[in-house]
Design a protein around this motif. Structure first.
Motif, short mmCIF file in Angstrom:
data_model
loop_
_atom_site.label_atom_id
_atom_site.label_comp_id
_atom_site.label_asym_id
_atom_site.label_seq_id
_atom_site.Cartn_x
_atom_site.Cartn_y
_atom_site.Cartn_z
N ARG A 192 -42.79 -18.45 -9.04
CA ARG A 192 -42.28 -17.17 -9.58
C ARG A 192 -41.74 -17.32 -11.00
NH1 ARG A 192 -40.73 -16.72 -4.16
NH2 ARG A 192 -38.66 -17.63 -4.55
N LYS A 217 -45.06 -17.00 -12.99
CA LYS A 217 -46.01 -15.97 -12.56
C LYS A 217 -46.07 -14.79 -13.51
CE LYS A 217 -45.40 -12.74 -9.14
NZ LYS A 217 -46.18 -11.64 -9.65
N GLU A 245 -49.97 -9.72 -12.23
CA GLU A 245 -50.91 -10.40 -11.35
C GLU A 245 -50.23 -11.54 -10.60
OE1 GLU A 245 -55.30 -12.62 -11.68
OE2 GLU A 245 -54.52 -11.40 -13.34
N ASP A 246 -50.61 -11.74 -9.37
CA ASP A 246 -50.00 -12.77 -8.53
C ASP A 246 -50.62 -14.14 -8.86
OD1 ASP A 246 -48.21 -13.72 -6.63
OD2 ASP A 246 -49.67 -13.56 -5.00
N THR A 294 -53.79 -19.58 -9.33
CA THR A 294 -53.49 -18.55 -8.34
C THR A 294 -52.35 -19.05 -7.46
OG1 THR A 294 -55.03 -19.41 -6.69
CG2 THR A 294 -55.90 -17.83 -8.30
N ARG A 295 -51.77 -18.17 -6.68
CA ARG A 295 -50.68 -18.57 -5.78
C ARG A 295 -51.17 -19.67 -4.82
NH1 ARG A 295 -45.91 -16.57 -3.59
NH2 ARG A 295 -46.00 -14.75 -4.97
#
Length: 304
Positions: free
Chosen positions: A96, A99, A103-104, A143-144
């Motif tokens: 986080r 981030k 967008e995640d 990406t996550r």
């Protein structure tokens, strides 16, 4: 590679590793099936016939009193689960921090801040290796899922933890089988998946070749890149086959190129390269000879 190795603005440039959750806590000792009726001492005390203690035979009470406590392994499982959960929370907090707002995923701006906190340049080999361990699909983007799985893979959940892993990651990348995997990953990493690219732009390929060979530069690399920069064949892109075969080329063909054969199944671009390089070397030797003769002639004139 420009702003970030991980989209090149300028191309020139677990946890909770499974610890084998064995059910520790040992199995409880089985209850003894019988107690001798004679007066021989039992493991925990003497038998005493049918005397009752609170309605229980004394012999049974004695046996039950020495039974070891029962452990189901739940304590260890709970401990491991708690450790993994804490690590995942720390990874989530770290994600986080970088981030993107919309967008995640961690995008270019977040990646630059991430690299700054890691004290690495976005164009460094370390960042390529990290992207490899994270199995990132796109440059300058985590990406996550990639971030979480990557942190688990290198067993790190903090900036300090990731930094501490770099020495081992660089050492791992030197292993022949691991480097081959890194090398092949680099091609896919350089493609623009959103555009559906199937070949690397020549400039991107040159930059990535320089980067991926940071630790184990083959003797022929400079000549190969010079050939691509001069671009005598007018090539605009590098195919996956050419990229993969170049690694074989550096391992099989000697620096003098004398054991290269056009009859073997090399990409045609390699034929062009070898022909071009041999001609370049020939001209270079001729120039040296002429320069040498001119120098000798001047020496003779000066002596006379």
């Amino acid at each position: 590679m420009g702003q970030c190795v991980t989209k090149c603005k300028n191309p020139s440039s677990t946890l909770g590793s499974k610890n084998g959750e064995r059910e520790s806590g040992g199995k409880s000792h089985s209850k003894r099936s019988a107690v001798h009726k004679d007066d021989h001492g039992s493991a925990c005390g003497k038998s005493s016939g049918d005397i009752l203690v609170n309605g229980t035979k004394k012999t049974d009470a004695a046996v039950e009193s020495c039974q070891p406590p029962m452990f189901s392994g739940d304590t260890k499982k709970d401990s491991v689960s708690s450790t993994e959960e804490s690590s995942l929370q720390r990874i989530g907090e770290l994600f986080r921090r970088y981030k993107d707002e919309r967008e995640d995923a961690i995008l270019e701006e977040g990646m630059e801040r991430f690299c700054n906190d890691l004290c690495v340049d976005p164009t460094e080999f370390k960042v390529l290796v990290l992207a490899w361990k994270f199995q990132a699909a796109t440059m300058c983007k985590f990406t996550r899922k990639e971030f979480f799985e990557g942190c688990k893979a290198i067993n790190a959940d903090s900036i300090d933890g990731i930094c501490a892993r770099f020495p081992n990651l660089l050492k791992e990348a030197k292993q022949e089988d691991k480097f081959k995997d890194l090398y092949r990953f680099t091609f896919q990493f350089g493609l623009d998946s959103e555009e559906g690219q199937r070949s690397l732009h020549r400039e991107i390929a040159i930059a990535l070749w320089k980067l991926v060979f940071t630790q184990n530069k083959p003797p022929i690399l400079d000549q190969w890149l010079h050939f691509l920069i001069e671009n005598p064949s007018g090539i605009k892109g590098i195919s996956r086959d050419t990229w993969n075969m170049f690694l074989n080329f550096t391992q099989v063909i000697g620096p003098d190129l004398s054991n290269y054969s056009e009859d073997e199944a090399w990409p045609s671009l390699f034929d062009t390269f070898v022909e071009w390089e041999m001609e370049r070397r020939k001209k270079e030797e001729e120039t040296k000879c002429i320069t040498s003769l001119d120098t000798e002639g001047l020496c003779v004139e000066e002596q006379t």
